[in-house]
Design a protein around this motif. Structure first.
Motif, PDB file in Angstrom:
ATOM      1  N   ASN A  67      52.583  39.033  44.751  1.00  0.00           N
ATOM      2  CA  ASN A  67      51.770  40.510  44.567  1.00  0.00           C
ATOM      3  C   ASN A  67      50.619  40.091  43.333  1.00  0.00           C
ATOM      4  O   ASN A  67      50.746  40.231  42.327  1.00  0.00           O
ATOM      5  N   TYR A  68      49.513  39.267  43.917  1.00  0.00           N
ATOM      6  CA  TYR A  68      48.509  39.025  42.983  1.00  0.00           C
ATOM      7  C   TYR A  68      47.903  39.961  42.080  1.00  0.00           C
ATOM      8  O   TYR A  68      47.499  39.805  41.061  1.00  0.00           O
ATOM      9  N   HIS A  69      47.731  41.252  42.795  1.00  0.00           N
ATOM     10  CA  HIS A  69      47.005  42.324  41.924  1.00  0.00           C
ATOM     11  C   HIS A  69      47.698  42.788  40.851  1.00  0.00           C
ATOM     12  O   HIS A  69      47.154  43.398  39.921  1.00  0.00           O
ATOM     13  N   ALA A  70      49.139  42.414  40.844  1.00  0.00           N
ATOM     14  CA  ALA A  70      49.732  43.053  39.595  1.00  0.00           C
ATOM     15  C   ALA A  70      49.798  42.150  38.482  1.00  0.00           C
ATOM     16  O   ALA A  70      50.259  42.724  37.353  1.00  0.00           O
ATOM     17  N   LEU A  71      49.137  40.932  38.559  1.00  0.00           N
ATOM     18  CA  LEU A  71      48.804  40.250  37.306  1.00  0.00           C
ATOM     19  C   LEU A  71      50.045  39.702  36.945  1.00  0.00           C
ATOM     20  O   LEU A  71      50.320  39.958  35.411  1.00  0.00           O
ATOM     21  N   GLN A 188      41.789  36.272  46.786  1.00  0.00           N
ATOM     22  CA  GLN A 188      42.942  36.864  45.728  1.00  0.00           C
ATOM     23  C   GLN A 188      43.824  35.963  44.873  1.00  0.00           C
ATOM     24  O   GLN A 188      44.154  36.121  43.709  1.00  0.00           O
ATOM     25  N   LYS A 191      41.352  34.648  41.898  1.00  0.00           N
ATOM     26  CA  LYS A 191      41.059  35.946  41.103  1.00  0.00           C
ATOM     27  C   LYS A 191      42.307  36.068  40.027  1.00  0.00           C
ATOM     28  O   LYS A 191      42.278  36.186  38.886  1.00  0.00           O
ATOM     29  N   TYR A 192      43.564  36.000  40.948  1.00  0.00           N
ATOM     30  CA  TYR A 192      44.751  36.028  40.059  1.00  0.00           C
ATOM     31  C   TYR A 192      44.925  35.077  39.080  1.00  0.00           C
ATOM     32  O   TYR A 192      45.196  35.085  37.791  1.00  0.00           O
ATOM     33  N   GLU A 195      42.116  35.417  36.036  1.00  0.00           N
ATOM     34  CA  GLU A 195      42.492  36.622  35.260  1.00  0.00           C
ATOM     35  C   GLU A 195      43.658  36.496  34.639  1.00  0.00           C
ATOM     36  O   GLU A 195      43.973  37.094  33.479  1.00  0.00           O
TER      37      GLU A 195
END
Length: 466
Positions: A67-71, A188, A191-192, A195
């Protein structure tokens, strides 16, 4: 039961025990002897694996995505990637004594075991520096793994940086994993990594090799770059493929049962040797995102840029790369332009006439007998030290992919006692029919100094502009 029958049973039982023990002993000896290093030089196995695709396909497993979006914390990511490699890679548990200085430090830090497997060697890692407020995030290229950076990691670490690496989706297992990957998955992951690093550290350097470099250029010109990001470093950066028909790959890939450009033995534990059409299509998409035409529609990149490339790179078009670097330099801010640095191996005649005159260009010259035996710097050699246990001067692995369709030359390249080394240009292949593609950088010691100088200049600028 008579005595003769009892004696026969006892003798038979003893014989079976001895025989079984012998079989176990032989099997154990074979298992110990067979490792990632010895397998790469076993020509009988290489031939069998090439013909039958023994290492071309990943294991059957549940395809889960991080889950890359969850950082999520970086350690969560490292655990996920390591478990994925162990599930998907058919040789994940094979002993792999390719122990680098970076690996030794990871053992000392308690994040790796002393006797590594392939999974331990190729998995993404964090080499934690006591300083802890600076990080270098390193992105590997197409078909590669984080092992790409085991040598360069030391340079960043010695400059006071924690080193982090990312495993791009579709990598770390087997070449078949690239049959279904697309550039958005790589974006993705990039980006992970960026960030998460910006969140964890005060200062960040981004470094990418080949396709990884193209992905970083794409990110840095598409997003608002955090002021914590201090520099962009590019190794054999992906600009345009040397083969100008790369865009056709996705259309050919759509033809049923036509999936592969190359089918090799895949005995290189750190890099796929077989090459799917879809991988070429995805890489082409990544480079298109970082093309001059794409960048013209975005804000100019405002970061010091360090680049390393070869004049005769047969994977990436060096002339296209130089045009891209010139365009990035032209749009760079006045304070960063003096820091922009190019390390160019080979002839400077390849520099375009309008290449920026204020660009710092280093052109290493061959001064040792060993270096003079090398016929040009290859795309894949730039990042590896001559002491690398897998790709270096004394390593047993040989890159002979130029001859996968010629059994005689392939065998000569893999087995000859005195191989010729260099980039696989048409001229070199004509003069040296069984050329081994160079896998290490003869100028690596000089490169370390050039990287260190660039980083010090970046840090000095930061200090004076506070």
């Amino acid at each position: 039961m008579n005595n003769s029958g009892l004696i026969l049973r006892i003798v038979l039982r003893v014989f079976l025990r001895v025989a079984f023990g012998f079989v176990l002993s032989v099997f154990s000896h074979t298992a110990v002897a067979q490792n990632c290093i010895s397998q790469a030089s076993n020509f009988k196995f290489i031939t069998k694996s090439k013909q039958q695709g023994l290492l071309r396909f990943e294991n059957e497993h549940n395809h889960q995505r991080f889950n890359y979006h969850a950082l999520l914390p970086f350690n969560d990511y490292l655990d996920f990637a390591y478990k994925h490699i162990n599930k998907a890679n058919p040789r994940a548990n094979m002993p792999c004594p390719a122990i680098t200085q970076t690996y030794q430090q990871l053992v000392t830090q308690g994040t790796r075991k002393p006797d590594p497997t392939i999974a331990d060697i190729i998995a993404p890692f964090e080499l934690t520096h006591p300083n802890r407020n600076k990080v270098a995030l390193l992105i590997h290229g197409l078909t590669d793994s984080p092992f790409t950076y085991h040598d360069l990691a030391q340079v960043y670490y010695q400059q006071g940086y924690t080193v982090r690496t990312i495993l791009l989706p579709g990598h770390g297992s087997a070449a078949s994993a690239l049959l279904n990957v697309d550039v958005s998955q790589w974006q993705q992951a990039i980006k992970y990594g960026i960030e998460r690093s910006v969140q964890d550290f005060d200062e960040v350097i981004l470094a990418g090799y080949s396709t990884g470099a193209a992905l970083l250029i794409d990110y840095a010109t598409k997003h608002t770059v955090s002021p914590k990001i201090k520099a962009l470093m590019l190794y054999s950066p992906g600009s345009e493929p040397h083969n100008k028909y790369g865009w056709i790959a996705k259309w050919i890939d759509a033809i049923p049962f036509v999936n592969w450009i190359d089918k090799d033995a895949d005995v290189d534990f750190a890099k796929y040797e077989s090459f799917p059409l879809n991988a070429a299509a995805a890489s082409y998409d990544a480079m298109s995102l970082a093309s001059i035409s794409s960048l013209n529609k975005r804000p100019a990149l405002k970061l010091p840029i360090f680049s390393v490339l070869s004049d005769i790179d047969t994977t990436i078009d060096t002339r296209a790369t130089l045009k891209l670097l010139s365009a990035l330099h032209k749009g760079n801010s006045i304070k960063y332009k003096p820091l922009d640095t190019l390390v160019l191996y080979g002839s400077t005649d390849i520099l375009p006439p309008d290449f920026a005159s204020d660009y710092t260009v280093n052109n290493p010259q061959c001064t040792t007998p060993q270096c003079k035996k090398v016929h040009g710097m290859s795309h894949i050699a730039v990042v590896n030290s001559p002491q690398n246990p897998h790709y270096g001067i004394n390593a047993t692995y040989r890159n002979c992919g130029s001859f996968i369709n010629d059994e005689s030359l392939y065998k000569t390249c893999k087995t000859t006692k005195n191989p010729q080394l260099g980039e696989r240009t048409s001229a070199n292949l004509k003069h040296y029919p069984a050329l081994q593609r160079l896998t290490y950088n003869p100028h690596f010691t000089e490169l370390k100094m050039q990287i260190s100088t660039f980083i010090k200049n970046v840090e000095q600028l930061r200090t004076t502009t506070r």
